[in-house]
Design a protein around this motif. Structure first.
Motif, PDB file in Angstrom:
ATOM      1  N   ASP A  70       0.640  -1.176   0.004  1.00  0.00           N
ATOM      2  CA  ASP A  70      -0.172  -0.071   0.053  1.00  0.00           C
ATOM      3  C   ASP A  70       0.804   1.296  -0.013  1.00  0.00           C
ATOM      4  OD1 ASP A  70      -2.349  -1.412  -0.154  1.00  0.00           O
ATOM      5  OD2 ASP A  70      -2.685  -1.203   2.237  1.00  0.00           O
ATOM      6  N   ALA A  71       1.944   1.323   0.995  1.00  0.00           N
ATOM      7  CA  ALA A  71       2.763   2.455   0.931  1.00  0.00           C
ATOM      8  C   ALA A  71       3.524   2.657  -0.553  1.00  0.00           C
ATOM      9  CB  ALA A  71       3.741   2.287   2.005  1.00  0.00           C
ATOM     10  N   PHE A  72       3.954   1.678  -0.924  1.00  0.00           N
ATOM     11  CA  PHE A  72       4.754   1.608  -2.002  1.00  0.00           C
ATOM     12  C   PHE A  72       3.951   1.919  -3.263  1.00  0.00           C
ATOM     13  CE2 PHE A  72       6.460  -0.132  -6.229  1.00  0.00           C
ATOM     14  CZ  PHE A  72       7.826   0.036  -6.050  1.00  0.00           C
ATOM     15  N   VAL A  73       2.857   1.486  -3.552  1.00  0.00           N
ATOM     16  CA  VAL A  73       1.987   2.003  -4.598  1.00  0.00           C
ATOM     17  C   VAL A  73       1.396   3.604  -4.307  1.00  0.00           C
ATOM     18  CG1 VAL A  73      -0.354   1.658  -5.644  1.00  0.00           C
ATOM     19  CG2 VAL A  73       1.050  -0.233  -5.256  1.00  0.00           C
ATOM     20  N   LYS A  74       1.182   3.821  -3.221  1.00  0.00           N
ATOM     21  CA  LYS A  74       0.684   5.540  -2.886  1.00  0.00           C
ATOM     22  C   LYS A  74       1.772   6.082  -3.354  1.00  0.00           C
ATOM     23  CE  LYS A  74      -0.966   8.332   0.674  1.00  0.00           C
ATOM     24  NZ  LYS A  74      -1.341   8.378   1.761  1.00  0.00           N
ATOM     25  N   ALA A  75       3.238   5.844  -2.843  1.00  0.00           N
ATOM     26  CA  ALA A  75       4.353   6.592  -3.089  1.00  0.00           C
ATOM     27  C   ALA A  75       4.616   6.861  -4.685  1.00  0.00           C
ATOM     28  CB  ALA A  75       5.485   6.166  -2.569  1.00  0.00           C
ATOM     29  N   PHE A  76       4.351   5.704  -5.406  1.00  0.00           N
ATOM     30  CA  PHE A  76       4.723   5.717  -6.838  1.00  0.00           C
ATOM     31  C   PHE A  76       3.525   6.467  -7.392  1.00  0.00           C
ATOM     32  CE2 PHE A  76       4.183   3.944 -11.133  1.00  0.00           C
ATOM     33  CZ  PHE A  76       5.245   4.034 -11.451  1.00  0.00           C
ATOM     34  N   ASN A  77       2.331   6.318  -7.108  1.00  0.00           N
ATOM     35  CA  ASN A  77       1.331   7.195  -7.636  1.00  0.00           C
ATOM     36  C   ASN A  77       1.360   8.690  -7.575  1.00  0.00           C
ATOM     37  OD1 ASN A  77      -0.116   4.880  -8.789  1.00  0.00           O
ATOM     38  ND2 ASN A  77      -1.485   4.750  -7.043  1.00  0.00           N
ATOM     39  N   GLU A  78       1.859   9.089  -6.285  1.00  0.00           N
ATOM     40  CA  GLU A  78       2.157  10.339  -5.899  1.00  0.00           C
ATOM     41  C   GLU A  78       3.469  11.153  -6.589  1.00  0.00           C
ATOM     42  OE1 GLU A  78       0.431  12.676  -3.831  1.00  0.00           O
ATOM     43  OE2 GLU A  78      -1.344  11.017  -3.959  1.00  0.00           O
ATOM     44  N   LEU A  79       4.290  10.120  -6.816  1.00  0.00           N
ATOM     45  CA  LEU A  79       5.503  10.749  -7.242  1.00  0.00           C
ATOM     46  C   LEU A  79       5.779  10.824  -8.801  1.00  0.00           C
ATOM     47  CD1 LEU A  79       7.980   9.640  -4.558  1.00  0.00           C
ATOM     48  CD2 LEU A  79       6.918  11.808  -4.934  1.00  0.00           C
ATOM     49  N   GLY A  80       5.022   9.851  -9.435  1.00  0.00           N
ATOM     50  CA  GLY A  80       5.081   9.713 -10.762  1.00  0.00           C
ATOM     51  C   GLY A  80       5.916   8.422 -11.302  1.00  0.00           C
ATOM     52  N   ALA A  81       6.146   8.329 -12.621  1.00  0.00           N
ATOM     53  CA  ALA A  81       6.917   7.264 -13.199  1.00  0.00           C
ATOM     54  C   ALA A  81       8.194   7.066 -12.804  1.00  0.00           C
ATOM     55  CB  ALA A  81       6.518   7.415 -14.582  1.00  0.00           C
ATOM     56  N   ASP A  82       8.946   7.853 -12.294  1.00  0.00           N
ATOM     57  CA  ASP A  82      10.034   7.733 -11.959  1.00  0.00           C
ATOM     58  C   ASP A  82      10.510   6.966 -10.819  1.00  0.00           C
ATOM     59  OD1 ASP A  82      11.196   9.544 -14.385  1.00  0.00           O
ATOM     60  OD2 ASP A  82      10.877  11.110 -13.027  1.00  0.00           O
ATOM     61  N   MET A  83      11.647   6.148 -10.934  1.00  0.00           N
ATOM     62  CA  MET A  83      11.897   5.158  -9.766  1.00  0.00           C
ATOM     63  C   MET A  83      12.531   6.183  -8.681  1.00  0.00           C
ATOM     64  SD  MET A  83      10.331   2.763  -9.686  1.00  0.00           S
ATOM     65  CE  MET A  83      10.833   2.245  -8.060  1.00  0.00           C
ATOM     66  N   PHE A  84      12.492   5.839  -7.300  1.00  0.00           N
ATOM     67  CA  PHE A  84      13.084   6.640  -6.458  1.00  0.00           C
ATOM     68  C   PHE A  84      13.460   5.696  -5.390  1.00  0.00           C
ATOM     69  CE2 PHE A  84       8.356   6.023  -6.455  1.00  0.00           C
ATOM     70  CZ  PHE A  84       8.159   5.490  -5.327  1.00  0.00           C
TER      71      PHE A  84
END
Length: 105
Positions: A70-84
């Motif tokens: 849940d946390a990973f997907v939320k971060a990805f959705n908020e930050l966009g397509a670039d990995m972090f």
């Protein structure tokens, strides 16, 4: 396994298969306390479980931890397509069960 989301979105069938079916998949819990930067990942459904498989430094790690996913997907959705970079955080619940969390590094 039914793939729900992946990075990159145009992940080849071969790469998706490698991420979801590799017999060499390791437990994400093995990276607890580490800062990682996945290069590819797949979120899928397998029977009644949601599964996340990540490729980190050429190795594949998987988890069914709902809190981490849940946390990973939320971060990805908020930050966009670039990995972090993310930190894999382990904890123990009140019922003495281990769990994982994902936090931005």
């Amino acid at each position: 396994m039914k793939i729900i989301k992946s990075f990159p979105e145009e992940l080849s069938k071969r790469d998706a298969f490698k991420l979801t079916e590799s017999p060499a998949t390791k437990k994400l819990m093995d990276l607890a306390g580490s800062i990682i930067e996945p290069t590819r990942w797949v979120l899928g459904e397998d029977e009644d479980k949601t599964v996340l498989a990540l490729e980190v430094d050429g190795e594949i790690y998987g988890t069914i931890s709902v809190t981490f996913i849940d946390a990973f997907v939320k971060a990805f959705n908020e930050l966009g397509a670039d990995m972090f970079p993310i930190k894999v955080v382990a904890g123990t619940s009140k019922s003495n069960r281990p769990y994982l969390l994902c936090e931005l590094a």
